[in-house]
Enzyme design. Structure first.
Site, PDB file in Angstrom:
ATOM      1  NE  ARG A  44       4.050   7.617   7.662  1.00  0.00           N
ATOM      2  CZ  ARG A  44       3.308   6.501   7.603  1.00  0.00           C
ATOM      3  NH1 ARG A  44       3.881   5.333   7.485  1.00  0.00           N
ATOM      4  NH2 ARG A  44       1.993   6.574   7.632  1.00  0.00           N
TER       5      ARG A  44
ATOM      6  CD  GLU B  50     -10.421  19.727   6.005  1.00  0.00           C
ATOM      7  OE1 GLU B  50     -10.050  19.315   4.892  1.00  0.00           O
ATOM      8  OE2 GLU B  50      -9.752  19.590   7.032  1.00  0.00           O
TER       9      GLU B  50
ATOM     10  CB  VAL C 157      -0.209   9.835   4.492  1.00  0.00           C
ATOM     11  CG1 VAL C 157      -0.549  11.005   5.410  1.00  0.00           C
ATOM     12  CG2 VAL C 157       0.391   8.718   5.317  1.00  0.00           C
ATOM     13  N   GLY C 158      -3.531   9.869   4.861  1.00  0.00           N
ATOM     14  CA  GLY C 158      -4.691   9.541   5.684  1.00  0.00           C
ATOM     15  C   GLY C 158      -5.644   8.650   4.892  1.00  0.00           C
TER      16      GLY C 158
ATOM     17  NE  ARG D 166      -7.542  13.221   6.992  1.00  0.00           N
ATOM     18  CZ  ARG D 166      -6.376  13.483   6.386  1.00  0.00           C
ATOM     19  NH1 ARG D 166      -5.664  14.530   6.772  1.00  0.00           N
ATOM     20  NH2 ARG D 166      -5.947  12.728   5.390  1.00  0.00           N
TER      21      ARG D 166
ATOM     22  CG  HIS E 288      -6.450  19.574   4.615  1.00  0.00           C
ATOM     23  ND1 HIS E 288      -7.371  18.599   4.916  1.00  0.00           N
ATOM     24  CD2 HIS E 288      -5.249  18.938   4.591  1.00  0.00           C
ATOM     25  CE1 HIS E 288      -6.767  17.434   5.059  1.00  0.00           C
ATOM     26  NE2 HIS E 288      -5.460  17.618   4.873  1.00  0.00           N
ATOM     27  CB  ILE E 289      -2.161  24.324   2.668  1.00  0.00           C
ATOM     28  CG1 ILE E 289      -1.974  25.170   3.938  1.00  0.00           C
ATOM     29  CG2 ILE E 289      -3.308  24.869   1.815  1.00  0.00           C
ATOM     30  CD1 ILE E 289      -1.516  26.603   3.670  1.00  0.00           C
TER      31      ILE E 289
HETATM   32  P1  NDP Z   1       1.606   7.606  11.056  1.00  0.00           P
HETATM   33  O1  NDP Z   1       0.767   6.391  10.894  1.00  0.00           O
HETATM   34  O2  NDP Z   1       3.067   7.517  10.879  1.00  0.00           O
HETATM   35  O3  NDP Z   1       1.330   8.271  12.468  1.00  0.00           O
HETATM   36  C1  NDP Z   1       0.084   8.260  13.072  1.00  0.00           C
HETATM   37  C2  NDP Z   1       0.285   8.310  14.543  1.00  0.00           C
HETATM   38  O4  NDP Z   1      -1.002   8.358  15.166  1.00  0.00           O
HETATM   39  C3  NDP Z   1       1.016   7.082  15.104  1.00  0.00           C
HETATM   40  O5  NDP Z   1       2.145   7.510  15.799  1.00  0.00           O
HETATM   41  C4  NDP Z   1      -0.013   6.480  16.052  1.00  0.00           C
HETATM   42  O6  NDP Z   1       0.595   6.025  17.236  1.00  0.00           O
HETATM   43  C5  NDP Z   1      -0.861   7.676  16.376  1.00  0.00           C
HETATM   44  N1  NDP Z   1      -2.109   7.267  16.991  1.00  0.00           N
HETATM   45  C6  NDP Z   1      -2.979   6.321  16.574  1.00  0.00           C
HETATM   46  N2  NDP Z   1      -3.956   6.187  17.480  1.00  0.00           N
HETATM   47  C7  NDP Z   1      -3.670   7.065  18.475  1.00  0.00           C
HETATM   48  C8  NDP Z   1      -4.295   7.400  19.696  1.00  0.00           C
HETATM   49  N3  NDP Z   1      -5.409   6.784  20.071  1.00  0.00           N
HETATM   50  N4  NDP Z   1      -3.735   8.360  20.464  1.00  0.00           N
HETATM   51  C9  NDP Z   1      -2.608   8.986  20.077  1.00  0.00           C
HETATM   52  N5  NDP Z   1      -1.966   8.693  18.943  1.00  0.00           N
HETATM   53  C10 NDP Z   1      -2.496   7.743  18.157  1.00  0.00           C
HETATM   54  O7  NDP Z   1       0.971   8.662  10.027  1.00  0.00           O
HETATM   55  P2  NDP Z   1       1.601  10.032   9.497  1.00  0.00           P
HETATM   56  O8  NDP Z   1       2.440  10.632  10.559  1.00  0.00           O
HETATM   57  O9  NDP Z   1       2.185   9.804   8.166  1.00  0.00           O
HETATM   58  O10 NDP Z   1       0.263  10.891   9.312  1.00  0.00           O
HETATM   59  C11 NDP Z   1      -0.533  11.208  10.433  1.00  0.00           C
HETATM   60  C12 NDP Z   1      -1.815  11.871  10.014  1.00  0.00           C
HETATM   61  O11 NDP Z   1      -1.570  13.188   9.568  1.00  0.00           O
HETATM   62  C13 NDP Z   1      -2.534  11.213   8.841  1.00  0.00           C
HETATM   63  O12 NDP Z   1      -3.321  10.124   9.268  1.00  0.00           O
HETATM   64  C14 NDP Z   1      -3.373  12.342   8.310  1.00  0.00           C
HETATM   65  O13 NDP Z   1      -4.648  12.310   8.916  1.00  0.00           O
HETATM   66  C15 NDP Z   1      -2.640  13.598   8.754  1.00  0.00           C
HETATM   67  N6  NDP Z   1      -2.082  14.359   7.631  1.00  0.00           N
HETATM   68  C16 NDP Z   1      -2.464  15.670   7.475  1.00  0.00           C
HETATM   69  C17 NDP Z   1      -1.935  16.423   6.454  1.00  0.00           C
HETATM   70  C18 NDP Z   1      -2.330  17.846   6.268  1.00  0.00           C
HETATM   71  O14 NDP Z   1      -2.296  18.329   5.139  1.00  0.00           O
HETATM   72  N7  NDP Z   1      -2.675  18.562   7.321  1.00  0.00           N
HETATM   73  C19 NDP Z   1      -0.983  15.858   5.494  1.00  0.00           C
HETATM   74  C20 NDP Z   1      -0.631  14.492   5.766  1.00  0.00           C
HETATM   75  C21 NDP Z   1      -1.181  13.792   6.797  1.00  0.00           C
HETATM   76  P3  NDP Z   1       0.835   4.467  17.475  1.00  0.00           P
HETATM   77  O15 NDP Z   1       1.867   4.086  16.457  1.00  0.00           O
HETATM   78  O16 NDP Z   1       1.287   4.381  18.851  1.00  0.00           O
HETATM   79  O17 NDP Z   1      -0.476   3.792  17.213  1.00  0.00           O
END
Ligand code: NDP
Length: 328
Positions: free
Chosen positions: A164, A274, A84-85, A245, A293-294
């Site tokens: 999300r 990583e 998703v990232g 991240r 990173h799981i």
């Molecule tokens: P979303 O796009 O739904 O959520 C991302 C959030 O980040 C939004 O709510 C956004 O807020 C917020 N955001 C953006 N800019 C800022 C900021 N400057 N300050 C604070 N919040 C901010 O993505 P997901 O929830 O689906 O995924 C989030 C992240 O999780 C991914 O980008 C990925 O990097 C990471 N991830 C990690 C995994 C792992 O294995 N550890 C697995 C899956 C994902 P706003 O809407 O207000 O801009």
């Protein structure tokens, strides 16, 4: 399946779940070239493998920049990432070339939220330390002040990035008796009411939370967001958890905060780099729990991610709808 015309060329940068490979190989629209390994494709092989490709299916560990796009050449129509990232994709360069991008939102939300809660509990209640003490003979008797940690009941939790995954984490934490749920981000969220979420400034969130969970995307704005100034504002008893991240955190500053007693503990599912080198200072600390990173690593989630990334790729190749197309 009967194929009309020439098959399009696809480069897949790693072994992916068979659910995805099956979709690609039976579609009859592409010829798949696979980096047949569980380890990352070396850069030189990536640059070679993408030559003339119409589609690339990549992972978050593959940096897709101008060099890769140039190596692929003008055929390239679509990049599908099994994540998703998308901070590993040079979106400005991709956009310039009119290439479409597919990604895997939603399908990994539950698994990642679940893992984040597990990491938070493991860190706050010192589970890895406890397991180690049982094995190494450190468990001498039941002791009133031994291996005490911090509980969620009555606490204030701060979620940085209530997207999300952030929302799914909040939904899972509230039943533990959390008193206040704070969140920060660029915009207030309409669905925050479901978790009684209070939209606050980052400063307020950092200074008032007992648990801080980072679940925002990595952007130029969030890079290094959790630095010395950030940790200095946290309570000495607070627990920090990051499953977004690694680059959102300044790890030297985190190390300092953990060793000086500025904060109580940290749980990280993501790091920079990583894998984290085994001699990294953070790995010497009892109050730092590091996972490899799981977040999305359940069998079923990875299978669905594989299938979705394959369907995205096919949509991009054929110029039809992609189930999850990134708009940028
Ligand atoms: P979303 O796009 O739904 O959520 C991302 C959030 O980040 C939004 O709510 C956004 O807020 C917020 N955001 C953006 N800019 C800022 C900021 N400057 N300050 C604070 N919040 C901010 O993505 P997901 O929830 O689906 O995924 C989030 C992240 O999780 C991914 O980008 C990925 O990097 C990471 N991830 C990690 C995994 C792992 O294995 N550890 C697995 C899956 C994902 P706003 O809407 O207000 O801009």
């Amino acid at each position: 399946m009967q194929t009309v015309g020439k098959l399009m060329k696809v480069f897949v940068t790693r072994r992916i779940p068979q659910e995805g490979m099956k979709i690609l190989t039976t579609a009859g629209v592409c010829e798949v070239s696979l980096w047949d390994s569980d380890e990352p494709v070396p850069r030189a092989d990536l640059l070679k493998g993408v030559q003339g490709a119409h589609g690339i299916l990549c992972l978050l560990s593959d940096k897709i920049d101008a060099e890769v796009l140039d190596a692929a050449g003008p055929n390239l129509k679509v990049i599908s990432t099994l994540s998703v990232g998308f901070d590993h994709l040079a979106l400005d360069e991709i956009k310039k070339r009119g290439i479409r991008v597919g990604y895997t939102p939603d399908v990994l939300t539950d698994a990642t939220a679940e893992l984040t809660v597990a990491l938070l509990l493991a860190t706050a209640r010192r589970l890895p330390e406890g397991v180690e003490e049982v094995k190494n003979g450190g468990w001498s008797s039941w002791k009133p002040l031994w291996l005490c940690g911090y509980g969620l009941s009555g606490s204030t939790v701060g979620v940085i990035g209530l997207g999300r995954i952030g929302m799914a984490i909040a939904q899972r934490l509230m039943p533990f008796g959390v008193k206040r749920l704070l969140y920060s981000g660029r915009t207030a969220k309409a669905n925050a009411a479901e978790v009684n979420g209070e939209f606050v400034s980052l400063d307020t969130l950092v200074s008032e939370s007992d648990f801080i969970v980072v679940s925002c995307s990595l952007t130029p704005e969030t890079q290094g967001l959790c630095d010395k100034a950030f940790f200095c504002k946290m309570k000495n008893t607070a627990v920090f958890v990051n499953s977004s991240r690694g680059a959102v955190v300044n790890q030297e500053d985190l190390y300092e905060a953990l060793t000086s007693g500025q904060i109580a503990a940290a749980g990280l599912d993501v790091t920079t780099p990583e894998p984290l080198p085994t001699n990294h200072p953070l790995l010497t600390l009892k109050n730092c729990v590091v996972l490899p990173h799981i977040g999305s690593a359940t069998y079923s989630t990875r299978g669905v991610m594989g299938a979705l990334s394959a369907q995205n790729l096919l949509g991009g190749l054929q110029g039809t709808d992609m189930p999850s197309e990134l708009t940028f």
